[in-house]
Design an enzyme around this catalytic site. Structure first.
Site, PDB file in Angstrom:
ATOM      1  N   ALA A  18      30.975  39.559  28.481  1.00 30.51           N
ATOM      2  CA  ALA A  18      32.031  39.293  27.494  1.00 30.51           C
ATOM      3  C   ALA A  18      33.163  40.317  27.511  1.00 30.51           C
ATOM      4  O   ALA A  18      34.015  40.295  26.630  1.00 30.51           O
ATOM      5  CB  ALA A  18      31.425  39.225  26.095  1.00 30.51           C
ATOM      6  N   SER A  19      33.195  41.196  28.489  1.00 33.66           N
ATOM      7  CA  SER A  19      34.247  42.219  28.500  1.00 33.66           C
ATOM      8  C   SER A  19      35.583  41.684  28.985  1.00 33.66           C
ATOM      9  O   SER A  19      36.624  42.308  28.778  1.00 33.66           O
ATOM     10  CB  SER A  19      33.821  43.407  29.372  1.00 33.66           C
ATOM     11  OG  SER A  19      33.591  43.007  30.702  1.00 33.66           O
ATOM     12  N   GLY A  21      37.715  37.781  30.786  1.00 38.99           N
ATOM     13  CA  GLY A  21      37.650  36.395  31.250  1.00 38.99           C
ATOM     14  C   GLY A  21      37.132  35.397  30.234  1.00 38.99           C
ATOM     15  O   GLY A  21      37.433  35.466  29.033  1.00 38.99           O
ATOM     16  N   ILE A  22      36.319  34.467  30.707  1.00 40.96           N
ATOM     17  CA  ILE A  22      35.806  33.376  29.876  1.00 40.96           C
ATOM     18  C   ILE A  22      34.932  33.899  28.744  1.00 40.96           C
ATOM     19  O   ILE A  22      35.038  33.445  27.597  1.00 40.96           O
ATOM     20  CB  ILE A  22      35.039  32.359  30.751  1.00 40.96           C
ATOM     21  CG1 ILE A  22      36.032  31.571  31.618  1.00 40.96           C
ATOM     22  CG2 ILE A  22      34.199  31.421  29.895  1.00 40.96           C
ATOM     23  CD1 ILE A  22      35.384  30.707  32.679  1.00 40.96           C
ATOM     24  N   GLY A  23      34.075  34.869  29.043  1.00 38.93           N
ATOM     25  CA  GLY A  23      33.196  35.413  28.006  1.00 38.93           C
ATOM     26  C   GLY A  23      33.982  36.006  26.855  1.00 38.93           C
ATOM     27  O   GLY A  23      33.665  35.774  25.680  1.00 38.93           O
ATOM     28  N   LYS A  42      28.538  45.005  31.614  1.00 44.79           N
ATOM     29  CA  LYS A  42      28.344  46.259  32.356  1.00 44.79           C
ATOM     30  C   LYS A  42      29.500  47.241  32.243  1.00 44.79           C
ATOM     31  O   LYS A  42      29.310  48.450  32.335  1.00 44.79           O
ATOM     32  CB  LYS A  42      28.152  45.958  33.850  1.00 44.79           C
ATOM     33  CG  LYS A  42      26.858  45.270  34.204  1.00 44.79           C
ATOM     34  CD  LYS A  42      26.661  45.271  35.718  1.00 44.79           C
ATOM     35  CE  LYS A  42      27.842  44.674  36.462  1.00 44.79           C
ATOM     36  NZ  LYS A  42      27.663  44.747  37.929  1.00 44.79           N
ATOM     37  N   ASP A  74      23.392  45.225  32.043  1.00 43.65           N
ATOM     38  CA  ASP A  74      23.347  44.579  33.351  1.00 43.65           C
ATOM     39  C   ASP A  74      22.227  43.559  33.232  1.00 43.65           C
ATOM     40  O   ASP A  74      21.057  43.937  33.037  1.00 43.65           O
ATOM     41  CB  ASP A  74      23.033  45.618  34.434  1.00 43.65           C
ATOM     42  CG  ASP A  74      23.005  45.029  35.836  1.00 43.65           C
ATOM     43  OD1 ASP A  74      22.785  43.799  35.967  1.00 43.65           O
ATOM     44  OD2 ASP A  74      23.178  45.776  36.811  1.00 43.65           O
ATOM     45  N   TYR A 168      24.917  30.212  46.558  1.00 43.37           N
ATOM     46  CA  TYR A 168      25.636  30.182  45.280  1.00 43.37           C
ATOM     47  C   TYR A 168      25.251  28.948  44.466  1.00 43.37           C
ATOM     48  O   TYR A 168      25.013  29.038  43.257  1.00 43.37           O
ATOM     49  CB  TYR A 168      27.144  30.198  45.518  1.00 43.37           C
ATOM     50  CG  TYR A 168      27.967  30.010  44.266  1.00 43.37           C
ATOM     51  CD1 TYR A 168      27.913  30.939  43.230  1.00 43.37           C
ATOM     52  CD2 TYR A 168      28.789  28.893  44.108  1.00 43.37           C
ATOM     53  CE1 TYR A 168      28.650  30.767  42.075  1.00 43.37           C
ATOM     54  CE2 TYR A 168      29.541  28.716  42.950  1.00 43.37           C
ATOM     55  CZ  TYR A 168      29.467  29.653  41.937  1.00 43.37           C
ATOM     56  OH  TYR A 168      30.201  29.466  40.786  1.00 43.37           O
ATOM     57  N   LYS A 172      23.632  28.960  40.719  1.00 43.37           N
ATOM     58  CA  LYS A 172      24.269  28.323  39.557  1.00 43.37           C
ATOM     59  C   LYS A 172      23.413  27.185  39.019  1.00 43.37           C
ATOM     60  O   LYS A 172      23.294  27.011  37.798  1.00 43.37           O
ATOM     61  CB  LYS A 172      25.655  27.782  39.929  1.00 43.37           C
ATOM     62  CG  LYS A 172      26.715  28.845  40.111  1.00 43.37           C
ATOM     63  CD  LYS A 172      26.877  29.773  38.908  1.00 43.37           C
ATOM     64  CE  LYS A 172      27.534  29.143  37.709  1.00 43.37           C
ATOM     65  NZ  LYS A 172      27.827  30.134  36.639  1.00 43.37           N
TER      66      LYS A 172
END
EC number: 1.-.-.-
Length: 418
Positions: A18-19, A21-23, A42, A74, A168, A172
């Protein structure tokens, strides 16, 4: 844009990654209601290319009316997850919503994916989602809201989405399988859903992956934040759903999606894992004997490029080269073209002034692209986007994926001349 209702006031939302972008966008949307946000990420010191830390995110959250608890997490470390959950419960009294947003990506094929990179994707995406969910579930079961939201795609088993980046996709889809399993396991107690964008979303990570100019083909993070907010308003029996952002916002009455575009009116890049372009999908299904439901009539055979079409295309490309293009790209592309008028061609956007030609370049290529001459001509004439060619399996890429994505912008600049 979806208006805030105040519904999430006092709710505690635990968000991984959440630091920025989307979060962070989801966090800020909820914070405007007066929610408590646990920033589980992180980054404690500024990254040279990715802005934001858990502390700067906390300041932004509190500035719009929320309460913030920055926690160093992390998601590969189970103890760090457990410690953050304990701190959240101690500070806010419980956990009402979990957002599994943290994710790692490498769009590389099997032989070009180092084991260390594969382990990272599996540990962050699948295992991290599972561990964060496991740690939060005892507290979510006590909540009247009780939502888990994973930022992961629908489980689309079309081989197109596996062949170019198998590791990937598995990582996902592991997040999505957590939705499938936990929604059933905790039915009636916790709503467990997935959210995925219809188009590419502009973030700092996307800039790093796609290079300068990619943002014009993206939507803002706000569309994901609004879609997540719409899901959080749903009751616990809204569970097991693989939600597409645009679809749920249409249900909420949103009609003007230009408001979410970085550059309104500009064509948007479709996101991975969605069969939005049925022609290549149809061909793939037919090759295995399947009959696609969306097929209405047999696709017409594509005309062959005229003799010398590739050579003519490269001539026009050469005339379009400039020092500015070379400076902005700094890469050498090798094209392995099959079919009539094919062969090996190169596009040197690293040497002064740039160069094109038949055969191998003088220096080692940074990117190798394999495709048919038909698709090559379509790509450089604007009839086939490089991203869609890759996603549908018509273009194979080896080497520097960021440089490969930069080609999209270069092609769009040249389309007018081809």
């Amino acid at each position: 844009m979806l208006p805030n209702t105040g519904r999430l006031a006092g709710c505690t939302i635990f968000i991984t990654g959440a630091s920025r972008g989307i979060g962070k966008a989801i966090a800020l949307k909820a914070a405007k209601d007066g929610a408590n946000i646990v920033i589980a990420a992180k980054t404690t010191h500024p990254h040279p290319k990715l802005p934001g830390t858990i502390y700067t995110a906390a300041e932004e959250i509190e500035a719009v009316g929320g309460k913030a608890l920055p926690c160093i997490v992390d998601v590969r470390d189970e103890q760090q997850i457990s410690d953050a959950v304990e701190k959240a419960v101690e500070k806010f009294g419980g956990i009402d919503i979990l957002v599994n947003n943290a994710s790692a990506i490498s769009l590389t094929n099997t032989l070009e994916t180092p084991t260390k990179r594969m382990d990272l994707m599996m540990s962050v995406n699948t295992r991290g989602t599972y561990l964060a969910s496991k740690a939060c579930i005892p507290y979510l079961k006590k909540s009247k809201v009780a939502h888990i939201l994973n930022l992961s795609p629908p489980l689309n088993l079309n081989p197109v989405w596996f062949k170019q980046h198998c590791a990937y996709t598995i990582a996902k889809y592991g997040m999505s399988m957590c939705v499938l399993g936990m929604a059933e396991e905790f039915k009636g107690e916790i709503a467990v859903n997935a959210l995925w964008p219809k188009t590419a979303i502009h973030t700092a990570a996307m800039d790093m992956l796609g290079g300068s100019g990619i943002e014009s083909q993206c939507r803002k993070v706000d569309i994901i934040a609004d879609a997540a907010y719409a899901i959080f308003k749903k009751p616990k029996n809204f569970t097991g759903n693989f939600v597409i952002d645009e679809n749920i916002l249409k249900e909420e009455g949103i009609k003007n999606f230009d408001a979410y575009a970085i550059k309104p009116g500009h064509p948007l890049l479709p996101d991975f894992f969605l069969d939005e372009y049925p022609e290549p999908i149809t061909k793939k299904m037919e090759s295995t004997g399947a009959v696609p439901e969306f097929k209405e009539e047999k696709p017409q055979p594509q005309p062959k490029p005229r003799l010398g079409a590739v050579e003519e295309t490269f001539r026009i490309v050469k005339d379009s080269l400039s020092d500015d293009v070379v400076k902005a790209t700094q890469g050498i592309y090798l094209f392995e073209l099959s079919g009539e008028d094919g062969g090996t061609w190169f596009l040197d956007l690293k040497s002064k002034g740039g160069n094109v030609g038949y055969g191998e370049p003088s220096d080692q290529a940074d990117v190798v692209m394999s495709m048919s001459t038909d698709d090559f001509v379509k790509m450089f004439s604007g009839k086939l986007k490089p991203t869609m060619a890759f996603m549908s399996g018509r273009l194979k890429i080896k080497g520097n994926m960021a440089l490969a994505i930069k080609l999209e912008k270069l092609v769009s600049q040249m389309n007018a001349r081809l």
